[in-house]
Design an enzyme around this catalytic site. Structure first.
Site, PDB file in Angstrom:
ATOM      1  N   GLY A 159       0.743  -1.073   0.004  1.00  0.00           N
ATOM      2  CA  GLY A 159       0.196  -0.083  -0.028  1.00  0.00           C
ATOM      3  C   GLY A 159       0.821   1.299   0.072  1.00  0.00           C
ATOM      4  N   CYS A 160       0.082   2.488   0.216  1.00  0.00           N
ATOM      5  CA  CYS A 160       0.732   3.606   0.150  1.00  0.00           C
ATOM      6  C   CYS A 160       2.190   3.923   1.138  1.00  0.00           C
ATOM      7  CB  CYS A 160      -0.408   4.709   0.597  1.00  0.00           C
ATOM      8  SG  CYS A 160      -1.772   4.588  -0.588  1.00  0.00           S
ATOM      9  N   ALA A 161       2.099   3.267   2.120  1.00  0.00           N
ATOM     10  CA  ALA A 161       3.249   3.290   3.110  1.00  0.00           C
ATOM     11  C   ALA A 161       4.558   3.156   2.664  1.00  0.00           C
ATOM     12  CB  ALA A 161       2.770   2.893   4.399  1.00  0.00           C
ATOM     13  N   ALA A 162       4.457   2.011   1.614  1.00  0.00           N
ATOM     14  CA  ALA A 162       5.731   1.217   1.235  1.00  0.00           C
ATOM     15  C   ALA A 162       6.886   2.142   0.503  1.00  0.00           C
ATOM     16  CB  ALA A 162       5.046  -0.003   0.255  1.00  0.00           C
ATOM     17  N   PHE A 356       1.073   6.370   5.183  1.00  0.00           N
ATOM     18  CA  PHE A 356      -0.014   5.456   5.853  1.00  0.00           C
ATOM     19  C   PHE A 356      -0.244   4.295   4.858  1.00  0.00           C
ATOM     20  CE2 PHE A 356      -0.594   9.892   6.914  1.00  0.00           C
ATOM     21  CZ  PHE A 356       0.241   9.683   8.110  1.00  0.00           C
TER      22      PHE A 356
END
Length: 385
Positions: A159-162, A356
């Site tokens: 997801g976006c946190a990666a 996040f």
């Protein structure tokens, strides 16, 4: 040269970004969706409201199918639901479209860092919107001229946190191997997973995601002659009682995303305490690289941390001009921030980056913008570009 200290410093030495050729105005996407909801006027009005208020003006897509009339767009609901692209079709598009974007972003990052491809020792590839093997890492090695012995570390489906997680992983690599030069490449084709709108929850996900790629080179800045972002302490945390608030699952017609409307409030509830773990208390840093997961998330972070509009402007500008590019977005924000610090002739500035993802997961990291060290004429003769 800048004197070498006893403690190894690790920094982002160069950054690069890339966007698909197809730019789509937010109003055009809203019109496209609303045109499919003529028999559901309440949902159509809600769609208009969501698309106006989410903070996005333009997005980019690799899928030209969105640019034509609604009756020809296979991603929209139609009497023949069998016409909606299958997951296999979407992955075939990803396999075709992702490598050129990743290669462009990586080349820009290498050029920005003044780094030759053969010096790269580690390659971290990041994506949650497509998978295939041999993968993006192999394409990058072939087209960039990286060593076939480069250590490959794929980071997928987080997801976006990666994107920020990959940066922190690269920092750990360099701390463990001082001569390491790490290339991080993130490619996300979020628009491939657009689903026909059936209810209000689906509208949130369709209102702000776009396609794009970003890249950075991470290593020791001790002999670096360009502006850089020194990487400080950071960590990842799983927030309590939030497991079902963001999910990303593989379905028969693409990947299915669920975003709870509680997410901004949940982040606001937990972030202040988590930032204390980074030794951030009363004196807040100047720079805040907030992953623009949506306008509500940036609003919530700004409110709970008492930030001013200038401190959240970088994140809002990226959200407005390209949308949420999942894991690739944080480097767009950091790149814009570094460029402005350079233009303002700042010597240095402290900052915090945050992103996040599902879990809910929060990635947090301190960083410092450092202006390029001025080289003497003799030193310039020895710089390897």
């Amino acid at each position: 040269m800048k004197p070498i200290t006893g403690t190894l410093n690790v920094a982002i030495l160069g950054m690069g970004t890339a966007l698909p050729v197809h730019a789509v105005a937010q109003t055009d996407i809203a019109d496209l969706i609303v045109s499919t909801l003529q028999d559901r006027p309440d949902l159509a009005r809600f769609a208009r409201k969501v698309f106006r208020s989410c903070g996005v003006e333009k997005r980019y897509t690799c899928e030209s199918n969105y640019l034509g009339p609604v009756e020809e767009c296979r991603y929209m609901p139609s009497p023949d639901e069998n016409g909606v692209p299958t997951t296999e079709e979407r992955m075939n598009t990803y396999k075709r479209e992702a490598p050129p974007l990743g290669i462009e972003a990586a080349r820009n990052a290498l050029r920005d860092a003044g780094m030759s491809p053969e010096r790269i020792t580690h390659l971290i590839t990041v994506s949650c919107t497509g998978q295939y093997q041999p993968g993006l890492d192999v394409a990058l090695i072939r087209h960039l001229g990286l060593s076939p012995r480069v250590n490959r570390l794929p980071l997928i489906f987080q997801g976006c946190a990666a994107g920020l997680k990959a940066i922190q992983m690269a920092r750990d690599v360099v701390l463990g191997k001082q001569d390491a030069q790490v290339l991080v490449v993130s490619v996300e084709l979020c628009t491939l997973h657009f689903q026909p709108v059936q209810g209000r929850e689906a509208l949130f996900a369709s209102s702000f995601f776009g396609d794009g790629a970003s890249s950075c080179v991470i290593g020791s800045p001790e002999t670096h002659h360009r502006d850089y972002l020194e990487l400080g302490a950071g960590y990842s945390v799983l927030l309590p009682d939030t497991t079902e608030d963001m999910t990303w699952e593989i379905g028969n017609r693409g990947f299915d995303l669920f975003l709870s409307p509680r997410i901004p409030k949940l982040l606001g509830t937990h972030l202040e305490a988590e930032l204390r773990a980074l030794s951030i208390n009363d004196t807040l840093p100047e720079l805040w690289a907030i992953h623009p997961g949506g306008r509500g998330i940036v609003d919530s972070v700004q409110e709970v941390l008492h930030l001013n509009d200038e401190q959240t402007r970088y994140s809002r500008d990226i959200l407005r001009t390209v949308g949420n590019l999942s894991s690739a977005t944080i480097m767009f924000v950091l790149n814009a921030m570094r460029q402005e610090m350079h233009d303002r002739n700042k010597a240095s500035a402290e900052g915090v980056a945050m992103a996040f993802g599902p879990g809910l997961t929060a990635e947090l990291m301190r960083f410092t913008y450092v202006k390029a060290y001025a080289l003497s004429a003799k030193e310039q003769d020895h710089v390897l570009l």
